[in-house]
Design an enzyme around this catalytic site. Structure first.
Site, PDB file in Angstrom:
ATOM      1  N   VAL A   1     -29.127  26.764 -15.052  1.00  0.00           N
ATOM      2  CA  VAL A   1     -28.474  25.449 -15.061  1.00  0.00           C
ATOM      3  C   VAL A   1     -29.429  24.380 -14.531  1.00  0.00           C
ATOM      4  O   VAL A   1     -29.538  23.291 -15.102  1.00  0.00           O
ATOM      5  CB  VAL A   1     -27.148  25.471 -14.265  1.00  0.00           C
ATOM      6  CG1 VAL A   1     -26.523  24.079 -14.208  1.00  0.00           C
ATOM      7  CG2 VAL A   1     -26.169  26.465 -14.880  1.00  0.00           C
ATOM      8  N   CYS A   2     -30.140  24.689 -13.452  1.00  0.00           N
ATOM      9  CA  CYS A   2     -31.087  23.720 -12.881  1.00  0.00           C
ATOM     10  C   CYS A   2     -32.206  23.417 -13.872  1.00  0.00           C
ATOM     11  O   CYS A   2     -32.612  22.259 -14.013  1.00  0.00           O
ATOM     12  CB  CYS A   2     -31.663  24.245 -11.567  1.00  0.00           C
ATOM     13  SG  CYS A   2     -30.426  24.466 -10.270  1.00  0.00           S
ATOM     14  N   SER A   3     -32.698  24.436 -14.537  1.00  0.00           N
ATOM     15  CA  SER A   3     -33.757  24.231 -15.536  1.00  0.00           C
ATOM     16  C   SER A   3     -33.284  23.307 -16.644  1.00  0.00           C
ATOM     17  O   SER A   3     -33.998  22.379 -17.045  1.00  0.00           O
ATOM     18  CB  SER A   3     -34.189  25.577 -16.128  1.00  0.00           C
ATOM     19  OG  SER A   3     -34.784  26.385 -15.145  1.00  0.00           O
TER      20      SER A   3
END
Length: 156
Positions: free
Chosen positions: A44-46
């Site tokens: 998700v962060c990527s």
């Protein structure tokens, strides 16, 4: 509690690279988007950071810069940013761990990382919009863009 609109943004002084630090005052006269996120390399962060990387030109049209902030180290950020070809700084809220995340009210004590949260700060260093997202959800850029548009309307 996440800091809200009309709150002066707390200062920070964090590593952007192993030998460069950035402070809130470095962005004086510009709008600043702070994107707190749990961890480099997570799916998700990527995706979230990749979206912001592709939206940089739009942010710049609003006189806005963006920085990502997590508790990962400057070395981890350097590898992550180079691998993903990010064109904005990732700041290491590493030691003392989560100190800046705590100032903004977004540190997750249970997991030892930042919650996923967004702040739009005006040219004078005052928060104009903030949003605490569920950690597993990419909040996208719509809220940021709406806040920047609203700031432009208020200037006119």
């Amino acid at each position: 509690m996440i800091l809200e609109k009309n709150t002066p943004a707390p200062d920070f002084d964090l590593h952007a690279t192993p030998d460069q630090r950035l402070k809130l005052s470095d962005f004086k006269g510009k709008r600043l988007i702070l994107a707190f996120y749990p961890a480099d390399w997570s799916p998700v962060c990527s995706d979230q950071m990749a979206l912001y990387n592709s939206t940089l030109d739009v942010f710049h049209k609003y006189n806005a810069e963006i920085v990502g902030i997590s508790v990962d180290s400057k070395w981890c950020h350097m590898a992550f940013g180079q691998d993903r070809k990010f064109h904005f700084p990732l700041l290491a809220d590493f030691e003392p761990k989560g100190a800046v995340s705590r100032k903004y009210g977004v540190y997750d004590e249970e997991n030892g990382e930042a919650h996923r949260a967004l702040f739009v700060i005006d040219e004078k260093g005052v928060i104009q919009w903030s949003y605490l997202s569920p950690d597993g959800i990419n909040p996208g850029a719509d809220g940021i863009l709406d806040a920047l548009e609203e700031m432009d309307k208020q200037k006119k």
